[in-house]
Design an enzyme around this catalytic site. Structure first.
Site, PDB file in Angstrom:
ATOM      1  N   HIS A 188       0.931  -1.226  -0.115  1.00  0.00           N
ATOM      2  CA  HIS A 188       0.119   0.200   0.031  1.00  0.00           C
ATOM      3  C   HIS A 188       0.948   1.076  -0.003  1.00  0.00           C
ATOM      4  O   HIS A 188       2.128   1.254   0.422  1.00  0.00           O
ATOM      5  CB  HIS A 188      -0.791   0.092   1.239  1.00  0.00           C
ATOM      6  CG  HIS A 188      -1.855   1.026   1.389  1.00  0.00           C
ATOM      7  ND1 HIS A 188      -1.733   2.546   1.551  1.00  0.00           N
ATOM      8  CD2 HIS A 188      -3.388   0.996   1.273  1.00  0.00           C
ATOM      9  CE1 HIS A 188      -2.885   2.916   1.698  1.00  0.00           C
ATOM     10  NE2 HIS A 188      -3.987   1.924   1.515  1.00  0.00           N
TER      11      HIS A 188
ATOM     12  N   ASP B 163       3.289  -4.501   7.173  1.00  0.00           N
ATOM     13  CA  ASP B 163       2.295  -3.931   7.292  1.00  0.00           C
ATOM     14  C   ASP B 163       1.073  -4.919   7.430  1.00  0.00           C
ATOM     15  O   ASP B 163       0.706  -5.851   6.774  1.00  0.00           O
ATOM     16  CB  ASP B 163       2.018  -3.121   6.042  1.00  0.00           C
ATOM     17  CG  ASP B 163       0.645  -2.280   5.993  1.00  0.00           C
ATOM     18  OD1 ASP B 163      -0.196  -2.763   6.724  1.00  0.00           O
ATOM     19  OD2 ASP B 163       0.302  -2.012   4.780  1.00  0.00           O
TER      20      ASP B 163
ATOM     21  N   GLN C 159      -4.235  -5.379   7.015  1.00  0.00           N
ATOM     22  CA  GLN C 159      -5.413  -6.407   5.900  1.00  0.00           C
ATOM     23  C   GLN C 159      -5.341  -7.699   6.665  1.00  0.00           C
ATOM     24  O   GLN C 159      -6.184  -8.750   6.608  1.00  0.00           O
ATOM     25  CB  GLN C 159      -4.963  -6.539   4.776  1.00  0.00           C
ATOM     26  CG  GLN C 159      -5.297  -5.492   3.815  1.00  0.00           C
ATOM     27  CD  GLN C 159      -6.530  -4.959   4.009  1.00  0.00           C
ATOM     28  OE1 GLN C 159      -7.471  -5.557   4.125  1.00  0.00           O
ATOM     29  NE2 GLN C 159      -6.888  -3.342   3.769  1.00  0.00           N
TER      30      GLN C 159
ATOM     31  N   LYS D 133      -9.830  -0.894  10.584  1.00  0.00           N
ATOM     32  CA  LYS D 133      -9.906  -2.174   9.622  1.00  0.00           C
ATOM     33  C   LYS D 133     -10.271  -3.277  10.588  1.00  0.00           C
ATOM     34  O   LYS D 133     -10.427  -4.335  10.183  1.00  0.00           O
ATOM     35  CB  LYS D 133      -8.671  -2.329   8.864  1.00  0.00           C
ATOM     36  CG  LYS D 133      -8.581  -1.153   8.071  1.00  0.00           C
ATOM     37  CD  LYS D 133      -7.459  -1.439   6.822  1.00  0.00           C
ATOM     38  CE  LYS D 133      -6.785  -0.375   6.038  1.00  0.00           C
ATOM     39  NZ  LYS D 133      -7.813   0.309   5.045  1.00  0.00           N
TER      40      LYS D 133
ATOM     41  N   CYS E 209      -4.592   2.521  -3.426  1.00  0.00           N
ATOM     42  CA  CYS E 209      -3.293   3.001  -3.153  1.00  0.00           C
ATOM     43  C   CYS E 209      -2.228   1.882  -3.073  1.00  0.00           C
ATOM     44  O   CYS E 209      -1.528   1.874  -2.366  1.00  0.00           O
ATOM     45  CB  CYS E 209      -3.549   3.556  -1.403  1.00  0.00           C
ATOM     46  SG  CYS E 209      -4.809   4.616  -1.094  1.00  0.00           S
TER      47      CYS E 209
END
Lengths: 400, 134
Positions: free
Chosen positions: A114, A191, A194, A217, A357
């Site tokens: 991202h 990251d 998700q 999220k 993104c």
């Protein structure tokens, strides 16, 4: 009476509303909203500053939230830094580790990233003069490890990777990346935005050195994120933001930093949001994740199967269920993702169209117009997926 | 239901083959970073009047349709008039003005959909910059 997972989310009670945009923003359980409201009614005070009753309640709530996040990550609370979001957490990681790099150094960044994960390193590379190496992806949107040894060289100081792609849903093999990083003395920054919404994560066991995720999220409030770091890594990092609450000593000409995690929490932290995030992670911890994963897998397969049967649809990402989260991207020949997402919105189906993104990934996959993305969560049901498939067929007719 | 956005007039505009303009006096490319639309607008002027235009667009159907209209409408206008097309389109979408010319009425259904205004405006922004740059 206990609520079903879906019933716990007030926003999903509206008939005819099918929310498949959880990768952008998950819905929030009623009890999380109530936890934030309760905190603001009973413990709204700044933390680590006051001695009065409300301040003590706020301190307890904030410290408790940090402990809850630590339990979720199987980590000590002292390794949990609260931030204003995942983007800030990833910037803090980049500037904390990268500001001392320079010419001759390399940072390996996965092409699945991202913008919030790759742009800080691109900005730093430009400023500090180190080289950025893009870790390639396979045609089905997974990290390609074929030349990993050549990509993560002895010059490499940091490897940056997403735990799960926000476009293809592919889950990265973090232990393998960590092994490659360790072999050359590099650190692994992950990251996790998700991945966390789909169950508990143990970043240390996976080999990460720094791991970031977002509250919004993970069924929590907006304005809150987490940067977890190994204690020894955090201890060696400089803060990106300085101000109240993060200092050791302050003189006319100099100041020293405090200890982690407070070193990285300058200013008034997002206290109520942290309390909300803790409530969300507590809620997640109470779910039967084996059952949730089975349902997510069944619905993902149903979606993939439905898309495969539609003419002109190309799935962007893994075609199967192995090592993936329930995030499915696809394109439709002759139909732009924005037009499709608009027409689907008119049918009560919330999906996301665009580049998500993730321009570096879109470029290499030849997807300049982006994709349409459906992202599922534990509250998604078969009706949601059927509404998407039905609406998509109708939308294609409108546009063709 | 948002199907009304995709009426026959807009789809006909979007389906038009963009003109390719060699030897343009000015070319401007603009991106909409939020949705990824990209428009390149080329113009040739003679005596302050647009004599030819062309465009390239990577974008949604609304953006393609708007680019086709911008290309068509600009030809024959003074540079200032071509630049003012942007105000006319923005006025219709954002301020409720009547369509300044009949073909613009095709975009009236976009008016209530604020998130799509930029899809329509982007080609006219590129045109305005192109004629000002020439």
């Amino acid at each position: 009476m206990s609520l079903t997972i879906r019933e716990a989310f007030p926003a999903l009670a509206r008939p005819g509303f099918h929310y498949l945009d959880s990768a952008a923003m998950a819905q929030i359980p009623g009890l999380v909203s109530e936890a934030v409201t309760h905190h603001n009614r009973t413990a709204r005070s700044n933390v680590r500053r006051g001695l009065h009753e409300m301040a003590q309640r706020a301190d307890a709530a904030y410290d408790g939230a940090r402990a809850t996040v630590g339990r979720f990550l199987n980590a000590p609370a002292e390794e949990v830094v609260f931030t204003a979001g995942c983007t800030l957490a990833l910037n803090m990681a980049a500037w904390g580790l990268g500001r001392n790099l320079g010419p001759g150094d390399e940072v390996a960044v996965s092409r699945l990233e991202h913008h919030s994960s790759c742009l800080p390193w691109m900005a730093l590379a430009r400023e500090r003069g180190f080289a950025l190496r893009w870790l390639p992806v396979t045609p089905d949107g997974r990290l390609d490890f074929a030349d990993l040894g050549a990509m993560v060289t002895p010059r490499c100081k940091v490897v940056v990777a997403t735990h799960a792609s926000n476009v293809t849903g592919a889950v990265s093999d973090l232990p393998r990346l960590a092994e490659a990083a360790r072999a050359v003395g590099a650190l692994l920054v992950v990251d996790g935005a998700q991945m966390v919404p789909h169950g508990r994560v143990d970043p240390r066991a996976l080999g990460a050195d720094l791991y970031a995720f977002a509250g919004h999220k993970a069924y929590g409030p907006t304005g809150i994120g987490v940067l977890w770091g190994r204690a020894e890594v955090l201890d060696g990092m400089a803060p990106l933001v300085v101000g109240g609450g993060m200092v050791g000593t302050v003189g006319d000409d100099d100041f020293t930093w405090g200890e982690p995690p407070h070193r990285f929490e300058a200013g008034t932290p997002p206290v109520a949001q942290a309390v909300g995030l803790a409530a969300a992670l507590e809620w997640m911890s109470g779910l039967d994740w084996q059952a949730v994963h089975q349902q997510e897998a069944a619905l993902t397969w149903h979606l993939l199967d439905g898309l495969r049967s539609m003419e002109g649809v190309r799935i962007v990402g893994p075609l199967g269920l192995e090592a993936r989260v329930p995030v499915v991207s696809f394109t439709v020949e002759g139909c732009h993702p924005h037009d499709l997402s608009h027409l689907l919105a008119g049918r009560g189906v919330a999906v996301r169209g665009g580049a998500h993104c993730a321009r570096p990934l879109m470029s290499v996959l030849g997807l300049e117009e982006g994709t349409l993305r459906a992202s599922l969560a534990p509250y998604t049901n078969r009706d949601d997926v059927d509404a998407l498939l039905r609406g998509l067929a109708e939308a294609m007719k409108v546009l063709r | 239901m948002s199907d009304e956005l995709y009426g026959a007039a807009i789809k006909e505009l979007a389906a038009r083959e963009p003109a390719v303009l060699d030897g343009a006096d000015a070319s401007v490319s603009l991106d909409n970073p939020l949705c990824g639309d990209r428009v390149s607008l080329d113009v040739r002027l003679d005596g302050g009047r647009v004599t030819a235009s062309g465009h390239r667009v990577k974008g949604c159907l609304l953006c393609k349709a708007a680019a086709a209209l911008a290309e068509e409408r600009a030809v024959g206008l003074e540079a200032d008039g071509a630049a003012q097309l942007l105000d006319q389109v923005a006025g219709m979408l954002k301020k409720g003005a009547e369509p300044a010319f009949p073909a613009l009425a095709a975009f009236l259904p976009v008016r209530p959909h604020k998130s799509r205004h930029d899809c329509v405006l982007l080609p006219f922004k590129a045109l305005a910059r192109a004629v000002k740059a020439s």
